[in-house]
Design a protein around this motif. Structure first.
Motif, PDB file in Angstrom:
ATOM      1  N   ILE A 262       0.836  -1.206   0.000  1.00 59.32           N
ATOM      2  CA  ILE A 262       0.000   0.000   0.000  1.00 59.32           C
ATOM      3  C   ILE A 262       0.866   1.249   0.000  1.00 59.32           C
ATOM      4  O   ILE A 262       0.570   2.253  -0.678  1.00 59.32           O
ATOM      5  N   GLU A 263       1.984   1.208   0.736  1.00 58.99           N
ATOM      6  CA  GLU A 263       2.902   2.344   0.751  1.00 58.99           C
ATOM      7  C   GLU A 263       3.512   2.578  -0.621  1.00 58.99           C
ATOM      8  O   GLU A 263       3.721   3.728  -1.020  1.00 58.99           O
ATOM      9  N   VAL A 264       3.790   1.515  -1.363  1.00 55.02           N
ATOM     10  CA  VAL A 264       4.318   1.655  -2.738  1.00 55.02           C
ATOM     11  C   VAL A 264       3.347   2.457  -3.599  1.00 55.02           C
ATOM     12  O   VAL A 264       3.737   3.361  -4.343  1.00 55.02           O
ATOM     13  N   VAL A 265       2.065   2.142  -3.471  1.00 55.19           N
ATOM     14  CA  VAL A 265       1.057   2.819  -4.280  1.00 55.19           C
ATOM     15  C   VAL A 265       0.874   4.259  -3.830  1.00 55.19           C
ATOM     16  O   VAL A 265       0.875   5.199  -4.645  1.00 55.19           O
ATOM     17  N   ARG A 266       0.761   4.484  -2.546  1.00 57.62           N
ATOM     18  CA  ARG A 266       0.421   5.810  -2.038  1.00 57.62           C
ATOM     19  C   ARG A 266       1.614   6.774  -2.022  1.00 57.62           C
ATOM     20  O   ARG A 266       1.421   7.989  -1.910  1.00 57.62           O
ATOM     21  N   SER A 267       2.816   6.246  -2.136  1.00 59.79           N
ATOM     22  CA  SER A 267       3.997   7.115  -2.135  1.00 59.79           C
ATOM     23  C   SER A 267       4.442   7.481  -3.535  1.00 59.79           C
ATOM     24  O   SER A 267       5.402   8.242  -3.712  1.00 59.79           O
TER      25      SER A 267
END
Length: 268
Positions: A262-267
């Motif tokens: 999720i961090e990959v997508v949101r960052s």
């Protein structure tokens, strides 16, 4: 005094006992903790390439039905089911072993007397006081009940956890107990006991000294040692010091994977 064969000295050969066989071969087997009660979940975790799955009946959401079902599912995949029990009494140990588990892990062993009690209730007579009355234990071992009765005392792994200040202080005596096969470090409880907080940074002198003392005591007594680690990189660092590691647990692994993705997508 009669000396009984143990998991270290047994000449019994059973290809189903994956964890025992890899320990005896010095192959640094890998495990994880399972806290979620589901046959399908147990199958999925067992198909990852692990050598053992520790069914966590101490802290996990695992009742008697889930314990039995998980052991059957794990063993069916050619992986060793180990049950972490919630105490040292005979009823708890008997119930866990009657699932067909390949061994038991007992938390917070602080004295040799506690370790002796665990061995006593984990072994059939004449070595111990374990009762027989179930058709289930032999199934996960691929044996008849009479065959299981003859081999269980020397092939089931008795794993005791050292995770308190008292356990560290008494670790040499604990490791010397006949029938204790493997000493396993619970680093979080150990840190809480020694340092008053978790997680440990890993470089605290008292914590490092305790880890070192436990590993050396096990080796001096001719016993295997293991510990919990958070990832594969830390598992690699444990090679040479420990014979066995458990890489985190199912709940943390699932949570971390989603958080990272999720961090990959949101960052981005």
């Amino acid at each position: 005094m009669t000396t009984f064969p143990t998991a270290h000295t047994t000449t019994v050969s059973n290809p189903r006992l994956r964890l025992l066989n890899k320990l005896k071969a010095g192959e640094f087997p890998l495990a994880t903790f399972m806290a979620i009660p589901s046959v399908r979940h147990a199958q999925i975790v067992s198909l990852t390439g692990l050598d053992a799955v520790i069914v966590d009946c101490e802290h996990g959401n695992i009742g008697d039905d889930a314990m039995h079902n998980s052991v059957a599912a794990i063993a069916a995949q050619g992986v060793s089911p180990i049950i972490r029990v919630r105490g040292t009494t005979g009823d708890i140990l008997k119930r866990a072993l009657d699932t067909g588990a390949h061994g038991v892990m007992i938390p917070q062993i602080n004295t040799a007397a506690e370790a002796e009690q665990v061995v006593r209730y984990s072994k059939f007579p004449p070595q111990g006081l374990r009762g027989q009355g179930s058709a289930f234990p032999s199934i996960a071992h691929g044996l008849t009940t009479p065959e299981y009765m003859l081999s269980a005392n020397q092939t089931l792994l008795t794993i005791v956890q050292i995770e308190t200040k008292a356990g560290v202080e008494n670790v040499e005596e604990i490791c010397a107990v006949d029938g204790v096969d493997l000493v396993f470090i619970g680093p979080n409880d150990l840190a809480q006991s020694l340092l008053g907080y978790v997680p440990a940074r890993g470089d605290e002198p008292e914590f490092v000294a305790a880890i070192d003392k436990i590993a050396k005591a096990a080796k001096a007594a001719g016993k295997w040692s293991g510990r919990l680690v958070n990832n594969g990189a830390l598992a690699n660092k444990a090679k040479g010091t420990f014979d066995f590691v458990a890489i985190t647990g199912d709940t943390k692994a699932i949570s971390l994977w989603y958080q990272q993705e999720i961090e990959v997508v949101r960052s981005s």
